[in-house]
Scaffold this motif. Sequence first.
Motif, mmCIF file in Angstrom:
data_model
loop_
_atom_site.group_PDB
_atom_site.id
_atom_site.type_symbol
_atom_site.label_atom_id
_atom_site.label_comp_id
_atom_site.label_asym_id
_atom_site.label_seq_id
_atom_site.Cartn_x
_atom_site.Cartn_y
_atom_site.Cartn_z
ATOM 1 N N LEU A 20 35.121 -0.698 -4.792
ATOM 2 C CA LEU A 20 35.375 0.387 -3.731
ATOM 3 C C LEU A 20 35.452 -0.167 -2.622
ATOM 4 C CD1 LEU A 20 32.513 2.716 -5.155
ATOM 5 C CD2 LEU A 20 35.104 3.199 -5.547
ATOM 6 N N ASN A 21 36.551 -0.756 -2.196
ATOM 7 C CA ASN A 21 36.683 -1.417 -0.755
ATOM 8 C C ASN A 21 37.678 -0.576 0.016
ATOM 9 O OD1 ASN A 21 35.061 -3.590 -1.362
ATOM 10 N ND2 ASN A 21 36.538 -4.869 -2.417
ATOM 11 N N ASP A 22 38.446 0.292 -0.720
ATOM 12 C CA ASP A 22 39.363 1.172 0.184
ATOM 13 C C ASP A 22 38.640 2.260 1.111
ATOM 14 O OD1 ASP A 22 42.380 2.834 -0.920
ATOM 15 O OD2 ASP A 22 41.551 1.891 0.858
ATOM 16 N N ILE A 23 39.363 3.071 1.956
ATOM 17 C CA ILE A 23 38.671 3.874 2.754
ATOM 18 C C ILE A 23 38.111 5.055 1.900
ATOM 19 C CG2 ILE A 23 39.269 5.583 4.626
ATOM 20 C CD1 ILE A 23 41.594 3.767 5.540
ATOM 21 N N PRO A 24 37.073 5.174 2.226
ATOM 22 C CA PRO A 24 36.481 6.588 1.192
ATOM 23 C C PRO A 24 37.097 7.922 1.712
ATOM 24 C CG PRO A 24 34.896 6.189 2.937
ATOM 25 C CD PRO A 24 36.171 4.964 3.345
ATOM 26 N N PRO A 25 37.001 8.804 0.507
ATOM 27 C CA PRO A 25 37.792 10.132 0.720
ATOM 28 C C PRO A 25 36.928 10.801 1.926
ATOM 29 C CG PRO A 25 37.020 9.710 -1.795
ATOM 30 C CD PRO A 25 36.440 8.605 -0.912
ATOM 31 N N GLN A 26 37.797 11.827 2.706
ATOM 32 C CA GLN A 26 37.242 12.335 3.896
ATOM 33 C C GLN A 26 35.842 13.208 3.588
ATOM 34 O OE1 GLN A 26 38.143 11.402 6.992
ATOM 35 N NE2 GLN A 26 36.395 12.698 7.478
ATOM 36 N N ILE A 28 33.833 12.625 1.418
ATOM 37 C CA ILE A 28 32.558 11.857 1.155
ATOM 38 C C ILE A 28 32.122 11.362 2.749
ATOM 39 C CG2 ILE A 28 31.869 9.609 0.463
ATOM 40 C CD1 ILE A 28 32.217 11.651 -1.845
ATOM 41 N N VAL A 29 32.938 10.956 3.530
ATOM 42 C CA VAL A 29 32.478 10.463 4.801
ATOM 43 C C VAL A 29 31.708 11.761 5.658
ATOM 44 C CG1 VAL A 29 33.335 10.047 7.161
ATOM 45 C CG2 VAL A 29 34.299 8.897 4.852
#
Lengths: 457, 173
Positions: A20-26, A28-29
């Motif tokens: 899971l190194n990508d940008i997290p889903p919005q 989730i943020v």
Amino acid sequence: MADWNKLNENDFENLLKNSLNDIPPQNIVDEVSPYKDAISHIVWGIGLTTITLNFLLLNYILPFIGAILMLLGFRSLRQENKWFFGSYILSIIRLIYVLSSFILNSTIYNEFMQGSSFAYSLGVFNTFVNLMIFICFWRALKAIKKKSNIDIDTGFGLLFLYIILCILAFLNYNGLILGIIFLIIYFLTLKSLYTISSKIENAGYIIKTAEVKYSNEFVVKGILIFLAVCTIIGYVFFHSYNMNWAEYKSENKTSSVVDLGFPEYILKDMSEEDIKEIEGAKQVVVNVDEHPINKGRVESTTYREDGKTITHKQTVYDAKELKVTSIGVELENEWKIIHYFEWTHKPKFYGTESIEILPAYYHFEYWALSSDITGYVFYDKDNTVYRADYSSIDEEKYKKDTMWGVSMNANIFARFSMPNDGENHRGYITYNIMNLNPDTICIVNSCFNYTHQQSWL
Amino acid sequence: MKEIIEGLKKKDKNVTDELLKYYSPLMKYIISPILANEQDQEECISEIIIKVWQKIDSFDNERGTFNAWLTAVTRNTAINYAKKIKYHVSDIPESMPSPEPTPEQVVIQKETALELKKAINTLSEQEKILFYRKYYYLQPTKQIASELGLSERAVEGRLYRLKIRLRKLLGGD
């Protein structure tokens, strides 16, 4: 691809973390934060306790949900600073107040609370607690603002609005303008709550949440179970007045007043003292009313008039369950007023009953009370008549503002409970009045109001 | 926020103070489960500011908000910093989690990530949040529990069931 079967727990966990190194889903943020849930609970809680909607029991349900949400929100933030801790304690007190109101409502003691000075004091206390919650919340957000050095809405607008509401309520100002002002304040309050929630943003990440031994779900379930148990206990054991029912020997009673038109069916229930009092009366005035408790049925009648079809609807009552006989007996220097009620059809439910009489001496100008206010309630079961005193008969005097100035008035209140079994439930209340202006013709006007509990709710 | 992004893109040095002011709470929140030591946290934040300064052109509004992008940069920088401390290795690009993988390993990792993403998408909203808190944000159970209003035991139980479900979804037993 990874062979998921060959991975032990540690490897599996490491693989999860490293994949899971990508940008997290919005979403989730947006959701992962220390403050979102807690602030959301608090804001919703304040909103629900501020708004009053008087239908479908929402005036009870919404503040109850609001009190729970505030508790959960402040519980989570109680260790962040002393103001959040203070809000937490106050939210517990508030919840206790709301729960107490609910539980008391299931008992007869709620009636004694309404209008009493104790109830008024509790109301003032509740308003004070709410005000303190607003103050603590404002100071708590101020502390967050100072700690984070980020400009956020600290909720001062919200506090200000609530203070205005309190002042308006305290002044007891009535009128259309007040309704409009309240609507505007409610709208501004909701807007302010939304602003707090949306503007706290990055500053909220410094907030530390407190550990909880019991989850929010557990707390909510616990509160609901507690409320349900206490309400059930209240209904089962304290929902009706304690009546001193005793067997009553109802002998055949006669009196000369029957010749003057006094209803004979009432005589059998009257006490010996009351019958003795009306012997030799000068005149008897009787008024009989029958009142329905059921909702009736709608009957439509259609007819034609001037070329138009007209439908006329009216509510028809096949049964009018409550019969009220009001009698005025003119004595030598007094009038004896008797209000007699009788359930001609047994209602579906008996709980707490009350009678309110606007007595003939209501205005204290022409008539004065010249006796005690007495009465009894009855029912029949297995060919036996049972009689009891009213649980209470009180006279309440109060001042009333009229366009002619302040007037002193008095009402009579009687409270009782009828048993669910038996039949012919009935009773009467009587009092005497004397004419303060014997040379003047005065109207004898005594109004009888009966309040009947129709269901458990 | 717009001003900060524009300032960064224009390489306006004055903007870094604003960046630090508004985003240090978020950065600390993400870093603190990964780096316990406060001094390490401060140093890591400095590295993050540099990374943001260097990589701001890779921020694409259409892929997500600045907060989301910064979260990824912060998280990966903190993990790299933690590995540096642990293994005393030199700086690793934040997109690469470990000693540089081989091209074959990169392909496997990408496929694994894709598989995992598909599996994660089948989770409920609450399960996704729990999953990301544990495996992306690397938050301890205690922190997850207090922020979600759950007991630690409840969080452990949910995570355990989540892992079993993910294994099944990914084709494991």
